[in-house]
Design a protein around this motif. Sequence first.
Motif, PDB file in Angstrom:
ATOM      1  N   LEU A  32     -17.922 -14.903   5.931  1.00 17.04           N
ATOM      2  CA  LEU A  32     -18.366 -13.578   5.504  1.00 17.04           C
ATOM      3  C   LEU A  32     -18.975 -12.792   6.665  1.00 17.04           C
ATOM      4  O   LEU A  32     -18.781 -11.579   6.782  1.00 17.04           O
ATOM      5  N   GLY A  33     -19.713 -13.507   7.528  1.00 22.90           N
ATOM      6  CA  GLY A  33     -20.331 -12.833   8.666  1.00 22.90           C
ATOM      7  C   GLY A  33     -19.308 -12.276   9.638  1.00 22.90           C
ATOM      8  O   GLY A  33     -19.488 -11.183  10.183  1.00 22.90           O
ATOM      9  N   GLY A  34     -18.218 -13.015   9.861  1.00 28.04           N
ATOM     10  CA  GLY A  34     -17.221 -12.570  10.830  1.00 28.04           C
ATOM     11  C   GLY A  34     -16.212 -11.588  10.284  1.00 28.04           C
ATOM     12  O   GLY A  34     -15.517 -10.906  11.058  1.00 28.04           O
ATOM     13  N   VAL A  35     -16.116 -11.462   8.971  1.00 24.33           N
ATOM     14  CA  VAL A  35     -15.103 -10.595   8.359  1.00 24.33           C
ATOM     15  C   VAL A  35     -15.342  -9.128   8.684  1.00 24.33           C
ATOM     16  O   VAL A  35     -14.396  -8.386   8.985  1.00 24.33           O
ATOM     17  N   LEU A  36     -16.605  -8.681   8.622  1.00 18.85           N
ATOM     18  CA  LEU A  36     -16.896  -7.257   8.825  1.00 18.85           C
ATOM     19  C   LEU A  36     -16.501  -6.757  10.213  1.00 18.85           C
ATOM     20  O   LEU A  36     -15.768  -5.754  10.319  1.00 18.85           O
ATOM     21  N   PRO A  37     -16.923  -7.400  11.308  1.00 23.62           N
ATOM     22  CA  PRO A  37     -16.458  -6.928  12.625  1.00 23.62           C
ATOM     23  C   PRO A  37     -14.959  -7.087  12.819  1.00 23.62           C
ATOM     24  O   PRO A  37     -14.331  -6.251  13.474  1.00 23.62           O
ATOM     25  N   LEU A  38     -14.370  -8.128  12.243  1.00 30.09           N
ATOM     26  CA  LEU A  38     -12.919  -8.318  12.348  1.00 30.09           C
ATOM     27  C   LEU A  38     -12.181  -7.182  11.657  1.00 30.09           C
ATOM     28  O   LEU A  38     -11.215  -6.627  12.203  1.00 30.09           O
ATOM     29  N   ALA A  39     -12.642  -6.815  10.455  1.00 32.50           N
ATOM     30  CA  ALA A  39     -12.013  -5.712   9.722  1.00 32.50           C
ATOM     31  C   ALA A  39     -12.216  -4.395  10.452  1.00 32.50           C
ATOM     32  O   ALA A  39     -11.297  -3.559  10.523  1.00 32.50           O
ATOM     33  N   ALA A  40     -13.409  -4.193  10.994  1.00 30.23           N
ATOM     34  CA  ALA A  40     -13.692  -2.942  11.699  1.00 30.23           C
ATOM     35  C   ALA A  40     -12.793  -2.772  12.920  1.00 30.23           C
ATOM     36  O   ALA A  40     -12.267  -1.677  13.185  1.00 30.23           O
ATOM     37  N   MET A  41     -12.578  -3.841  13.657  1.00 24.86           N
ATOM     38  CA  MET A  41     -11.766  -3.760  14.873  1.00 24.86           C
ATOM     39  C   MET A  41     -10.280  -3.584  14.572  1.00 24.86           C
ATOM     40  O   MET A  41      -9.569  -2.844  15.262  1.00 24.86           O
ATOM     41  N   THR A  42      -9.793  -4.253  13.542  1.00 26.19           N
ATOM     42  CA  THR A  42      -8.341  -4.270  13.296  1.00 26.19           C
ATOM     43  C   THR A  42      -7.865  -3.251  12.268  1.00 26.19           C
ATOM     44  O   THR A  42      -6.669  -2.934  12.225  1.00 26.19           O
TER      45      THR A  42
END
Length: 234
Positions: A165-175
């Motif tokens: 859950l912690g890594g999903v937000l920056p991953l979604a924002a970047m891609t």
Amino acid sequence: MTGSIKKTSRKEKNVTLEQKLNTLRAGVLGSNDGILTVVGVLFSVAVATTNKFTIFIAGLADLLACAFSMASGEYASVSTQKDTEKAVVQQEKKLLKDNYARELQIVAEYYKTQGITYETSLAIARELMENKPLETVTDVKYNLKLGQYVNPWNAAAASLISAILGGVLPLAAMTLSPEVYKWQATIFAVCISVSITGYLSAKLGNGLVKISILRNLAVGILTMIIHYCVGILL
């Protein structure tokens, strides 16, 4: 005497709550690691290429690796703690059998340190030891409740899920963000994410919220700067 025994009963509830908080803390730490490791890879790779699919695969692979690594580490650590707790119980069983008087004295001394007279402490100790000797000595000597061992599966699951859950937000924002805004969106997502984990860690640990948030923000920003520079060098 009755009041002291009731106090001990309330303490058992607090220990159970503490175990739940330990699982939550594992979750918060997992979330923070998920954020920082993923953003590190995202920044390094995104500097080197603008291909969003490549960036996504790299970020996703790192996210899954981080989550399962955190979970396995948490499981191993808590399992070791659980084994140690069980070994303590076996040791106390032997001590009760071999030197009951000494164990009784230890319990009495414990209650004496709580501000109770020695005579009253000894009376409390005798009553508790007559009813639940093993439970009493493990509680007094190790603050350990029988049958309430820390669950390694709970800690591992909390760490796994929170890291993802912690890594999903920056991953979604970047891609998923438009190309022109992907850096701003990712930086904003990281700052929001680490602020949330800083807030939660302070609340769970009874720490200073403002300092915890600022510390997490500083670490998050530094992580982004370092990996951005690494990406440029590569």
